[in-house]
Design a protein around this motif. Structure first.
Motif, PDB file in Angstrom:
ATOM      1  N   ALA A 150       9.904  -2.249   2.850  1.00 31.64           N
ATOM      2  CA  ALA A 150      11.359  -2.183   3.033  1.00 31.64           C
ATOM      3  C   ALA A 150      11.817  -0.771   3.367  1.00 31.64           C
ATOM      4  CB  ALA A 150      12.049  -2.669   1.762  1.00 31.64           C
ATOM      5  N   GLN A 151      10.955   0.193   3.192  1.00 34.39           N
ATOM      6  CA  GLN A 151      11.354   1.580   3.408  1.00 34.39           C
ATOM      7  C   GLN A 151      11.478   1.894   4.892  1.00 34.39           C
ATOM      8  OE1 GLN A 151       7.367   1.840   1.539  1.00 34.39           O
ATOM      9  NE2 GLN A 151       7.538   3.959   2.216  1.00 34.39           N
ATOM     10  N   SER A 152      12.152   3.009   5.169  1.00 31.72           N
ATOM     11  CA  SER A 152      12.379   3.422   6.551  1.00 31.72           C
ATOM     12  C   SER A 152      11.056   3.670   7.257  1.00 31.72           C
ATOM     13  CB  SER A 152      13.183   4.713   6.578  1.00 31.72           C
ATOM     14  OG  SER A 152      14.252   4.624   5.682  1.00 31.72           O
ATOM     15  N   PRO A 153      11.053   3.493   8.573  1.00 29.64           N
ATOM     16  CA  PRO A 153       9.842   3.859   9.315  1.00 29.64           C
ATOM     17  C   PRO A 153       9.720   5.376   9.316  1.00 29.64           C
ATOM     18  CG  PRO A 153      11.614   3.382  10.841  1.00 29.64           C
ATOM     19  CD  PRO A 153      12.147   3.111   9.472  1.00 29.64           C
ATOM     20  N   GLY A 154       8.608   5.867   9.824  1.00 32.55           N
ATOM     21  CA  GLY A 154       8.398   7.306   9.772  1.00 32.55           C
ATOM     22  C   GLY A 154       7.620   7.628   8.523  1.00 32.55           C
ATOM     23  N   GLY A 155       6.984   8.795   8.535  1.00 31.82           N
ATOM     24  CA  GLY A 155       6.093   9.128   7.443  1.00 31.82           C
ATOM     25  C   GLY A 155       4.715   8.589   7.757  1.00 31.82           C
ATOM     26  N   VAL A 156       3.766   9.018   6.966  1.00 35.85           N
ATOM     27  CA  VAL A 156       2.379   8.602   7.170  1.00 35.85           C
ATOM     28  C   VAL A 156       1.849   8.183   5.818  1.00 35.85           C
ATOM     29  CG1 VAL A 156       0.160   9.261   8.147  1.00 35.85           C
ATOM     30  CG2 VAL A 156       2.227  10.446   8.901  1.00 35.85           C
ATOM     31  N   LEU A 157       1.620   6.893   5.645  1.00 32.67           N
ATOM     32  CA  LEU A 157       1.124   6.406   4.367  1.00 32.67           C
ATOM     33  C   LEU A 157      -0.396   6.266   4.419  1.00 32.67           C
ATOM     34  CD1 LEU A 157       4.169   5.489   4.643  1.00 32.67           C
ATOM     35  CD2 LEU A 157       3.599   3.652   3.080  1.00 32.67           C
ATOM     36  N   ASN A 170     -14.600   7.944  -6.167  1.00 38.44           N
ATOM     37  CA  ASN A 170     -14.391   6.775  -5.305  1.00 38.44           C
ATOM     38  C   ASN A 170     -13.841   7.170  -3.936  1.00 38.44           C
ATOM     39  OD1 ASN A 170     -15.364   5.171  -7.309  1.00 38.44           O
ATOM     40  ND2 ASN A 170     -13.396   4.283  -7.902  1.00 38.44           N
ATOM     41  N   LEU A 171     -12.976   8.188  -3.887  1.00 39.99           N
ATOM     42  CA  LEU A 171     -12.495   8.643  -2.578  1.00 39.99           C
ATOM     43  C   LEU A 171     -13.575   9.419  -1.840  1.00 39.99           C
ATOM     44  CD1 LEU A 171      -9.645   7.964  -3.878  1.00 39.99           C
ATOM     45  CD2 LEU A 171      -8.767   9.515  -2.131  1.00 39.99           C
ATOM     46  N   LEU A 172     -14.305  10.233  -2.585  1.00 38.66           N
ATOM     47  CA  LEU A 172     -15.398  10.979  -1.956  1.00 38.66           C
ATOM     48  C   LEU A 172     -16.378   9.999  -1.312  1.00 38.66           C
ATOM     49  CD1 LEU A 172     -16.036  14.067  -1.865  1.00 38.66           C
ATOM     50  CD2 LEU A 172     -17.883  13.560  -3.443  1.00 38.66           C
ATOM     51  N   ALA A 173     -16.596   8.863  -1.975  1.00 37.19           N
ATOM     52  CA  ALA A 173     -17.506   7.845  -1.453  1.00 37.19           C
ATOM     53  C   ALA A 173     -16.916   7.129  -0.228  1.00 37.19           C
ATOM     54  CB  ALA A 173     -17.840   6.829  -2.539  1.00 37.19           C
ATOM     55  N   GLY A 174     -15.587   7.202  -0.047  1.00 34.90           N
ATOM     56  CA  GLY A 174     -15.019   6.633   1.176  1.00 34.90           C
ATOM     57  C   GLY A 174     -13.886   5.640   1.008  1.00 34.90           C
ATOM     58  N   LEU A 175     -13.379   5.439  -0.208  1.00 33.69           N
ATOM     59  CA  LEU A 175     -12.364   4.402  -0.398  1.00 33.69           C
ATOM     60  C   LEU A 175     -10.963   4.911  -0.056  1.00 33.69           C
ATOM     61  CD1 LEU A 175     -13.735   2.647  -3.601  1.00 33.69           C
ATOM     62  CD2 LEU A 175     -13.965   1.955  -1.207  1.00 33.69           C
ATOM     63  N   LEU A 176     -10.680   4.999   1.238  1.00 26.98           N
ATOM     64  CA  LEU A 176      -9.379   5.470   1.715  1.00 26.98           C
ATOM     65  C   LEU A 176      -9.152   4.979   3.146  1.00 26.98           C
ATOM     66  CD1 LEU A 176      -9.973   8.327   3.727  1.00 26.98           C
ATOM     67  CD2 LEU A 176     -11.013   8.853   1.529  1.00 26.98           C
ATOM     68  N   GLY A 177      -7.880   4.867   3.511  1.00 26.20           N
ATOM     69  CA  GLY A 177      -7.547   4.446   4.877  1.00 26.20           C
ATOM     70  C   GLY A 177      -6.061   4.652   5.139  1.00 26.20           C
ATOM     71  N   ALA A 178      -5.661   4.641   6.408  1.00 26.89           N
ATOM     72  CA  ALA A 178      -4.268   4.926   6.779  1.00 26.89           C
ATOM     73  C   ALA A 178      -3.429   3.654   6.838  1.00 26.89           C
ATOM     74  CB  ALA A 178      -4.229   5.641   8.124  1.00 26.89           C
ATOM     75  N   TYR A 179      -2.112   3.829   6.691  1.00 30.39           N
ATOM     76  CA  TYR A 179      -1.161   2.710   6.669  1.00 30.39           C
ATOM     77  C   TYR A 179       0.111   3.195   7.351  1.00 30.39           C
ATOM     78  CZ  TYR A 179       1.358  -1.229   4.331  1.00 30.39           C
ATOM     79  OH  TYR A 179       2.072  -2.367   4.011  1.00 30.39           O
ATOM     80  N   VAL A 180       0.536   2.492   8.371  1.00 32.01           N
ATOM     81  CA  VAL A 180       1.697   2.923   9.149  1.00 32.01           C
ATOM     82  C   VAL A 180       2.760   1.833   9.081  1.00 32.01           C
ATOM     83  CG1 VAL A 180       2.496   3.548  11.470  1.00 32.01           C
ATOM     84  CG2 VAL A 180       0.208   4.243  10.712  1.00 32.01           C
ATOM     85  N   ILE A 181       4.016   2.234   8.822  1.00 27.44           N
ATOM     86  CA  ILE A 181       5.129   1.264   8.867  1.00 27.44           C
ATOM     87  C   ILE A 181       5.960   1.567  10.108  1.00 27.44           C
ATOM     88  CG2 ILE A 181       7.201   0.399   7.711  1.00 27.44           C
ATOM     89  CD1 ILE A 181       5.972   1.214   5.046  1.00 27.44           C
ATOM     90  N   ARG A 182       6.075   0.583  10.991  1.00 27.82           N
ATOM     91  CA  ARG A 182       6.818   0.803  12.234  1.00 27.82           C
ATOM     92  C   ARG A 182       8.123   0.027  12.244  1.00 27.82           C
ATOM     93  NH1 ARG A 182       3.368   3.181  15.890  1.00 27.82           N
ATOM     94  NH2 ARG A 182       1.155   2.764  15.569  1.00 27.82           N
TER      95      ARG A 182
END
Ligand code: C2O
Ligand code: CU
Length: 545
Positions: A150-157, A170-182
């Motif tokens: 519901a939040q405004s677009p813009g920003g980088v999640l 867990n992050l060092l091992a690789g558990l991360l990824g990008a999320y974009v709201i358009r």
């Protein structure tokens, strides 16, 4: 021998749509995303590395995970599944507050960083689970998380693991990824570079490797008698972008948009382009800037993100290196060497291949204005580091002198604005992150007679009684223009008081997707240096009605 730079192409991470199309119109959807142990090639000349990776299947899992693309106002449900083996691939420390399952397995839980969503979907550190949900932490409620978008677009999640005491491993091992709201209707008129080739996510992370390719993480603590494994900061000697060590990207002579996320455990990056070309900053981790700001140096703290445009048509050189000059730890540590001082390379095509119709508009998007005088509450938030008397090495860090498991003291009323005076009594810059809320720094003032103030704080742990007003009269440092917007990570400089204005919360959750932000298990706020967060620079954040 070190790895040759710029031999691997910058990967484009797989894209997963966070909505479906019904009769051509976007509709909510449900995704299942798993965490898998698999092999990942970080470099042409390095044997494949065992990692933990997110993916919609084991075969498609990547480091970083797929980029999830959501639409503003279209809710998304994600079932995060743990398919990890019984043993961790990295060392961890049983003496920090940590999830230890009785029957083995790797505890994980996923947090959408920057998301405005119900507490039950927030990835609470104690809502962890092991493979097949066989074992679940005390605050676990549901296998499926709701993201209202519901939040405004813009920003980088971005999304990443948040399991108690295991986040750094867990992050060092690789558990991360990008999320974009358009929001195409609101964003298309801006005319920014768009499309998968021109609007790209760059996930930065430093890593060290053994010669056989496996990830290196020190398994001996700085104070082995206190914490047998924990070290105050992890620094790798290779810089990876989108899962490749020092990659290169061929670009056309035109504008590109890059969403830069620093997913390192502890390393800050101070990025610049080798020929002095500017970054046109258009947004932060949580919002667009009202106007673009051109900078030649971009200081990106751990977990901080910036949305920038680079115009390669302004480059007279055919090759541009992305350089890093941030000391580690930041700001008083060593300068990066010839390895960590380099990030990636752009190779600019000789001729203009097609016309560039994109632009960096003079005006971007406006958000709610920051209004300090509206604050319903003013709080002091104090960052402490504790040292071992014998070694002088840090043993743990706290916020407000309290343990993570101590009852919540930050209990803002939902819908209100608060002012937090964040006091950093340590020698490091700590990137402060609040779940749910968005905030911005409005003032940064030095503390005078710091030692005296520190001694008093060690005794009384009470900023008002220790006369913070009398001490916070030092040098005033301006908040950089490109950081004067809503954010979800703010750098907190050592020896300073940073005044931040916090909004709980920025969106009207009643409309798009109703949820109760005051529900259990609540949220958290913490330092985002992962090694600090795990031991134990994290506190509950409990909203009240
Ligand atoms: Cu990026 Cu509490 O997390
Ligand atoms: Cu910290």
């Amino acid at each position: 021998a070190s790895l040759e730079m710029y031999v691997d192409l910058l990967p484009q991470m797989p894209k997963v749509l966070g909505y479906s199309l019904k009769y051509g119109r976007p509709a909510p959807t449900h995704l299942t995303i798993g965490m898998y142990q698999k092999k990942w090639k970080f470099h042409r000349d390095l044997p494949a590395t065992t990692v933990f990776a997110f993916g919609t299947s084991a075969e498609s899992a990547t480091f970083p995970g797929p980029t999830i693309e959501a639409l503003q106002g279209v809710p998304l449900w994600v079932t995060w599944e743990n398919h990890l083996p019984d043993r961790h691939i990295l060392p961890w420390d049983p003496t920090v507050p940590v999830a230890i399952p009785r029957a083995g397995g790797v505890p994980t839980v996923v947090h959408l960083h920057g998301g405005v969503h119900p507490p039950q979907s927030d990835g609470h550190a104690n809502a962890w689970f092991t493979a097949g949900f066989r074992e679940r932490g005390p605050t676990w409620t549901t296998p499926t998380y709701a993201y209202p978008n519901a939040q405004s677009p813009g920003g980088v999640l971005w999304y990443h693991d948040h399991a108690l005491g295991l986040t750094r491993a867990n992050l060092l091992a690789g558990l991360l990824g990008a999320y974009v709201i358009r929001n195409p209707a609101a964003e298309a008129p801006l005319g920014l570079p768009c499309g998968d080739a021109l609007d790209r996510v760059l996930v930065l992370a430093d890593r060290s490797f053994y010669a056989d390719g496996s990830l290196y993480m020190n398994c001996t603590g700085d104070n082995p008698g206190v914490h047998p494994q924990w070290q105050p900061e992890y620094f790798g000697d290779a810089v990876t972008v989108n899962g490749k060590a020092w990659p290169f990207l061929p670009v056309a002579r035109r504008r590109y948009r890059f969403r830069i996320i620093n997913a390192s455990n502890a390393r800050f990056f101070n990025l610049s382009l080798s020929n002095g070309l500017p970054f046109h900053v258009i947004g932060s981790d949580a919002s667009y800037l009202p106007r673009p700001v051109a900078v030649t140096h971009l200081l990106v703290a751990v977990a901080e993100a910036f949305d920038v445009v680079v115009d390669f048509s302004e480059s007279s050189e055919a090759e541009l290196e992305v350089v890093n000059t941030a000391p580690y730890p930041y700001p008083d540590g060593d300068s990066p060497d010839h390895l960590t001082g380099k990030v990636m390379k752009f190779v600019v095509a000789p001729a203009r291949l097609w016309d560039d119709h994109s632009r960096v508009p003079a005006r971007l998007l406006e958000y709610v204005k920051v209004a300090e005088e509206e604050a319903a509450q003013r709080r002091y938030i104090v960052m402490y580091e504790y040292e071992d008397e014998a070694t002088g090495n840090p043993t743990h860090l706290y916020i407000n002198g309290k343990r993570p498991e101590d009852p919540a003291t930050e209990t803002p009323r939902a819908g209100t604005t608060e002012v937090w005076e964040v006091i950093n009594l340590t020698a490091d810059n700590h990137p402060l992150h609040l779940h749910l809320a968005t905030f911005q720094a409005v003032r940064v003032r030095g503390l005078v007679e710091l030692e005296e103030f520190k001694r008093c704080m060690e005794r009384l742990n009470d900023a008002a009684r220790c006369g913070v007003a009398r001490h916070a009269v030092g040098e005033e440092v301006a908040v950089p223009e490109h950081e004067r917007t809503w954010k979800n990570v703010v750098k907190i400089a050592p020896g300073f008081v940073t005044t931040v204005v916090v909004k709980f919360l920025m969106v009207d959750t009643g409309r798009a997707y109703p949820f109760d932000a005051t529900a259990e298990p609540g949220y958290v706020y913490h330092c985002h240096i992962l090694d600090h967060e795990d031991n134990a620079m994290i506190r509950p954040l409990k909203l009240i009605r």
